[in-house]
Design a protein around this motif. Structure first.
Motif, PDB file in Angstrom:
ATOM      1  N   UNK A  95       0.851  -1.190   0.000  1.00  0.00           N
ATOM      2  CA  UNK A  95       0.000   0.000   0.000  1.00  0.00           C
ATOM      3  C   UNK A  95       0.882   1.233   0.000  1.00  0.00           C
ATOM      4  N   UNK A  96       0.517   2.195  -0.831  1.00  0.00           N
ATOM      5  CA  UNK A  96       1.282   3.441  -0.928  1.00  0.00           C
ATOM      6  C   UNK A  96       0.308   4.603  -1.100  1.00  0.00           C
ATOM      7  N   UNK A  97       0.494   5.643  -0.295  1.00  0.00           N
ATOM      8  CA  UNK A  97      -0.229   6.885  -0.493  1.00  0.00           C
ATOM      9  C   UNK A  97       0.711   7.825  -1.224  1.00  0.00           C
ATOM     10  N   UNK A  98       0.270   8.301  -2.371  1.00  0.00           N
ATOM     11  CA  UNK A  98       1.107   9.167  -3.188  1.00  0.00           C
ATOM     12  C   UNK A  98       0.243  10.295  -3.737  1.00  0.00           C
ATOM     13  N   UNK A  99       0.658  11.523  -3.490  1.00  0.00           N
ATOM     14  CA  UNK A  99      -0.087  12.717  -3.927  1.00  0.00           C
ATOM     15  C   UNK A  99      -1.559  12.639  -3.537  1.00  0.00           C
ATOM     16  N   UNK A 100      -1.808  12.192  -2.315  1.00  0.00           N
ATOM     17  CA  UNK A 100      -3.169  12.148  -1.796  1.00  0.00           C
ATOM     18  C   UNK A 100      -4.010  10.996  -2.300  1.00  0.00           C
ATOM     19  N   UNK A 101      -3.438  10.100  -3.090  1.00  0.00           N
ATOM     20  CA  UNK A 101      -4.189   8.949  -3.593  1.00  0.00           C
ATOM     21  C   UNK A 101      -3.652   7.658  -2.979  1.00  0.00           C
ATOM     22  N   UNK A 102      -4.571   6.763  -2.726  1.00  0.00           N
ATOM     23  CA  UNK A 102      -4.250   5.457  -2.146  1.00  0.00           C
ATOM     24  C   UNK A 102      -4.003   4.471  -3.289  1.00  0.00           C
ATOM     25  N   UNK A 103      -2.861   3.781  -3.253  1.00  0.00           N
ATOM     26  CA  UNK A 103      -2.501   2.800  -4.282  1.00  0.00           C
ATOM     27  C   UNK A 103      -2.243   1.461  -3.604  1.00  0.00           C
ATOM     28  N   UNK A 104      -2.835   0.405  -4.151  1.00  0.00           N
ATOM     29  CA  UNK A 104      -2.715  -0.934  -3.581  1.00  0.00           C
ATOM     30  C   UNK A 104      -2.239  -1.898  -4.661  1.00  0.00           C
ATOM     31  N   UNK A 105      -1.182  -2.651  -4.352  1.00  0.00           N
ATOM     32  CA  UNK A 105      -0.590  -3.596  -5.293  1.00  0.00           C
ATOM     33  C   UNK A 105      -0.606  -4.984  -4.663  1.00  0.00           C
ATOM     34  N   UNK A 106      -1.090  -5.954  -5.419  1.00  0.00           N
ATOM     35  CA  UNK A 106      -1.112  -7.333  -4.953  1.00  0.00           C
ATOM     36  C   UNK A 106       0.084  -8.074  -5.520  1.00  0.00           C
ATOM     37  N   UNK A 107       0.852  -8.749  -4.651  1.00  0.00           N
ATOM     38  CA  UNK A 107       1.981  -9.562  -5.090  1.00  0.00           C
ATOM     39  C   UNK A 107       1.432 -10.897  -5.587  1.00  0.00           C
ATOM     40  N   UNK A 108       1.779 -11.256  -6.822  1.00  0.00           N
ATOM     41  CA  UNK A 108       1.346 -12.515  -7.437  1.00  0.00           C
ATOM     42  C   UNK A 108       2.559 -13.416  -7.624  1.00  0.00           C
ATOM     43  N   UNK A 109       2.331 -14.667  -7.971  1.00  0.00           N
ATOM     44  CA  UNK A 109       3.445 -15.590  -8.174  1.00  0.00           C
ATOM     45  C   UNK A 109       4.307 -15.195  -9.359  1.00  0.00           C
ATOM     46  N   UNK A 110       3.713 -14.512 -10.338  1.00  0.00           N
ATOM     47  CA  UNK A 110       4.445 -14.160 -11.554  1.00  0.00           C
ATOM     48  C   UNK A 110       4.515 -12.653 -11.789  1.00  0.00           C
ATOM     49  N   UNK A 111       4.454 -11.874 -10.731  1.00  0.00           N
ATOM     50  CA  UNK A 111       4.541 -10.420 -10.875  1.00  0.00           C
ATOM     51  C   UNK A 111       3.649  -9.706  -9.886  1.00  0.00           C
ATOM     52  N   UNK A 112       2.971  -8.671 -10.367  1.00  0.00           N
ATOM     53  CA  UNK A 112       2.167  -7.816  -9.490  1.00  0.00           C
ATOM     54  C   UNK A 112       0.883  -7.413 -10.195  1.00  0.00           C
ATOM     55  N   UNK A 113      -0.160  -7.187  -9.407  1.00  0.00           N
ATOM     56  CA  UNK A 113      -1.424  -6.725  -9.955  1.00  0.00           C
ATOM     57  C   UNK A 113      -1.736  -5.351  -9.369  1.00  0.00           C
ATOM     58  N   UNK A 114      -2.010  -4.406 -10.252  1.00  0.00           N
ATOM     59  CA  UNK A 114      -2.340  -3.043  -9.844  1.00  0.00           C
ATOM     60  C   UNK A 114      -3.508  -2.575 -10.705  1.00  0.00           C
ATOM     61  N   UNK A 115      -4.604  -2.215 -10.064  1.00  0.00           N
ATOM     62  CA  UNK A 115      -5.819  -1.743 -10.745  1.00  0.00           C
ATOM     63  C   UNK A 115      -6.232  -2.705 -11.863  1.00  0.00           C
ATOM     64  N   UNK A 116      -6.325  -3.982 -11.494  1.00  0.00           N
ATOM     65  CA  UNK A 116      -6.782  -5.054 -12.381  1.00  0.00           C
ATOM     66  C   UNK A 116      -5.894  -5.277 -13.607  1.00  0.00           C
ATOM     67  N   UNK A 117      -4.661  -4.827 -13.563  1.00  0.00           N
ATOM     68  CA  UNK A 117      -3.716  -5.051 -14.666  1.00  0.00           C
ATOM     69  C   UNK A 117      -2.459  -5.721 -14.108  1.00  0.00           C
ATOM     70  N   UNK A 118      -1.880  -6.649 -14.872  1.00  0.00           N
ATOM     71  CA  UNK A 118      -0.695  -7.383 -14.448  1.00  0.00           C
ATOM     72  C   UNK A 118       0.565  -6.643 -14.874  1.00  0.00           C
ATOM     73  N   UNK A 119       1.544  -6.593 -13.955  1.00  0.00           N
ATOM     74  CA  UNK A 119       2.841  -5.959 -14.228  1.00  0.00           C
ATOM     75  C   UNK A 119       3.951  -6.925 -13.831  1.00  0.00           C
ATOM     76  N   UNK A 120       5.051  -6.843 -14.529  1.00  0.00           N
ATOM     77  CA  UNK A 120       6.190  -7.716 -14.249  1.00  0.00           C
ATOM     78  C   UNK A 120       7.091  -7.200 -13.144  1.00  0.00           C
ATOM     79  N   UNK A 121       6.998  -5.887 -12.834  1.00  0.00           N
ATOM     80  CA  UNK A 121       7.875  -5.335 -11.803  1.00  0.00           C
ATOM     81  C   UNK A 121       7.195  -4.198 -11.063  1.00  0.00           C
TER      82      UNK A 121
END
Length: 148
Positions: A95-121
């Motif tokens: 979880x990260x608060x940045x410029x007044x916005x809350x951001x949540x990233x889920x750690x997955x087995x093959x990367x990360x999920x942020x706002x329903x999109x998969x990322x490698x890093x």
């Protein structure tokens, strides 16, 4: 009359030690100072092991080899455990608060999920959030800026 010290297990004796006493006793048994980041629980468990080992109750050959490797790494470089980045286990949420916005990233087995999109890093996600290039581990507070 029985001697109370004789009837106490090493674990009970260790639990009664102050932290400075525990660190000193640990250093005596391991023949090196404990790393500053080793907490009380680990000090107690590893000292209890060393005390049992001194009584002839040791590890299997495989366990001993793994332990010897860790001790050798620590003796060569006591900062070795500071330098390793922690491994993130799948299911952890960053979880990260940045410029007044809350951001949540889920750690997955093959990367990360942020706002329903998969990322490698995490760096990709940090760039999406900030609009500039970032070390994702630094951005999310998992590693200090400038550390290797």
């Amino acid at each position: 009359m029985q001697n109370n010290q004789r009837n106490q297990s090493p674990d009970n004796t260790i639990a009664q030690m102050s932290l400075p006493e525990l660190r000193q006793k640990w250093a005596e048994y391991w023949r090196m100072a404990p790393h500053a980041r080793i907490g009380r629980t680990m000090l107690e468990k590893s000292l209890a092991f060393k005390m049992r080992e001194a009584q002839g109750e040791g590890l299997s050959a495989e366990q001993q080899q793994r332990l010897d490797n860790l001790v050798a790494q620590y003796r060569r470089n006591p900062k070795i455990f500071d330098e390793r980045s922690s491994e993130l286990k799948p299911g952890i949420r960053l979880v990260k608060n940045y410029n007044g916005q809350h951001h949540s990233v889920l750690v997955c087995t093959d990367g990360f999920e942020y706002r329903d999109k998969h990322y490698g890093s995490l760096s990709e996600i940090a760039t999406v959030i900030t609009g500039t290039r970032w070390n994702g581990w630094v951005f999310f507070g998992l590693k200090k800026r400038g550390s290797s």
